[in-house]
Design an enzyme around this catalytic site. Structure first.
Site, short mmCIF file in Angstrom:
data_model
loop_
_atom_site.label_atom_id
_atom_site.label_comp_id
_atom_site.label_asym_id
_atom_site.label_seq_id
_atom_site.Cartn_x
_atom_site.Cartn_y
_atom_site.Cartn_z
CB SER A 96 35.17 55.11 13.42
OG SER A 96 35.92 54.25 12.59
CG HIS A 100 44.84 55.37 5.02
ND1 HIS A 100 45.09 54.01 4.99
CD2 HIS A 100 43.49 55.51 5.06
CE1 HIS A 100 43.93 53.36 5.00
NE2 HIS A 100 42.96 54.25 5.05
CG HIS A 110 40.40 50.52 12.64
ND1 HIS A 110 39.98 49.39 13.33
CD2 HIS A 110 39.29 51.25 12.38
CE1 HIS A 110 38.67 49.45 13.47
NE2 HIS A 110 38.23 50.57 12.93
CG ASN A 112 34.65 51.40 16.12
OD1 ASN A 112 33.98 50.53 16.66
ND2 ASN A 112 34.11 52.49 15.59
NE ARG A 114 31.14 48.10 17.31
CZ ARG A 114 32.32 47.57 17.07
NH1 ARG A 114 33.36 48.36 16.87
NH2 ARG A 114 32.49 46.26 17.04
CG HIS A 179 38.60 37.74 -0.34
ND1 HIS A 179 38.37 38.47 0.80
CD2 HIS A 179 39.25 38.58 -1.20
CE1 HIS A 179 38.84 39.69 0.64
NE2 HIS A 179 39.38 39.78 -0.56
N GLY A 263 23.39 55.41 7.24
CA GLY A 263 24.42 56.34 7.67
C GLY A 263 24.95 57.18 6.52
NE ARG A 264 27.82 63.80 5.53
CZ ARG A 264 29.09 64.19 5.38
NH1 ARG A 264 30.06 63.55 6.02
NH2 ARG A 264 29.40 65.22 4.59
#
Length: 304
Positions: A96, A100, A110, A112, A114, A179, A263-264
């Site tokens: 991942s 910024h 971004h 990712n 997996r 939202h 996860g961490r």
């Protein structure tokens, strides 16, 4: 479920190599800072290495994380969508990346990719790939958006003419702040639960997505990183970063999976920007470049 046997060892080799290549390219472009490597292990099984660059000339924060975690049971975010997998052991591997940038004219990006495999004694393994890449500009540039989507289309091209439109639409729908009623950025590609064509084809497609990120992003950074900016642009960047935080903490399934699977936390939340602001019911000035982002870029568009 596909009968072709998966090869997690090959996926692991690719992901580790991808993490290394991404790090070298970003360090070279930043021109000064280096990634801090932070290896970690997980008590429930597995571990990874998070690499973070902070305070750079180009990248205010860039993180490239590799993880390989396993457990006796899939967390709710995974089993809720595929209830037939409840009770299976799992292994989840991925890379991942979140960038910024310092200059507000350079977009946040971004990536990712997996791989999941869920197993149960006496039954065939169930596996799938997922991932994609998306772009979150603070100021809109048609040239950049078209280039980004041209590379997304190129990543999909060897796998069928219909693939890019499908995954672009999926990306637009996924990276949407329900939202707020607005997209996170200008999209790109998104796919999940992906086993189309068997392991070899699905793995080849996932590699294509991972390998097209740098050609998609680096030319944009090169074009925009030296543009002059001031307090107004930085303030707008911080405000829009707030939307990024909202999506990651409220809607992102990867964040929820990481937290629910033990996860961490530091590695999971490396995706957040170093600073962001929120204002009550604030809107950009009509006719401004900031308003143009909403009116011309944060809307459904064909970028061909």
């Amino acid at each position: 479920m596909n009968p072709e046997p998966p090869e997690p060892a090959r996926v692991e080799r690719y992901l580790r190599d991808l993490q290394a290549r991404l790090g070298v390219a970003l360090e070279t472009l930043d021109g000064g800072r280096r990634f801090r490597a932070d290896p970690w292990t997980r008590a429930e099984g597995g571990g990874g290495e998070t690499r973070v660059l902070e305070g750079g000339a180009v990248f205010e924060r860039a993180g490239v994380a590799y993880s390989d975690v396993c457990g006796a049971r899939l967390p709710p975010t995974a089993s809720a969508r595929r209830p037939e997998l409840a009770g299976r052991g799992f292994r989840a591997l991925g890379v991942s990346l979140v960038i910024h940038p310092r200059n507000p004219y350079v977009p946040t990006a971004h990536l990712n990719v997996r791989f999941f495999i869920a197993e149960k004694a006496g039954e065939p393994a169930v596996w799938w790939f997922g991932g994609g890449f998306d772009l979150t500009p603070y100021y809109g540039f048609e040239e950049d958006a078209r280039h980004w989507h041209a590379q997304a289309r190129a990543a999909c091209a060897p796998f069928g003419a219909d693939l890019y439109p499908r995954l672009k639409k999926w990306c637009d729908e996924y990276f949407f702040l329900k939202h707020r009623g607005e997209p996170r950025g200008i999209g790109g590609l998104f796919f999940d639960d992906w086993d189309e064509g068997g392991f070899e084809r699905a793995f080849a497609f996932t590699r294509s997505v991972g390998d097209h990120f740098l050609p998609a992003y680096l030319p944009i950074v090169e074009r925009r990183k030296d543009l002059p900016y001031g307090a107004r642009e930085r303030d707008w960047q911080a405000y829009r970063r707030g939307r990024y935080v909202e999506f990651n903490l409220v809607w992102d399934r990867g964040t929820l999976f990481g937290l629910q699977s033990g996860g961490r936390t530091e590695s999971i939340l490396m995706s957040l920007p170093p600073c962001a602001v929120w204002r009550y019911d604030w809107r950009p000035e009509a006719g401004s470049p900031e308003a143009e982002l909403h009116e011309k870029f944060l809307v459904p568009r064909d970028w061909s």
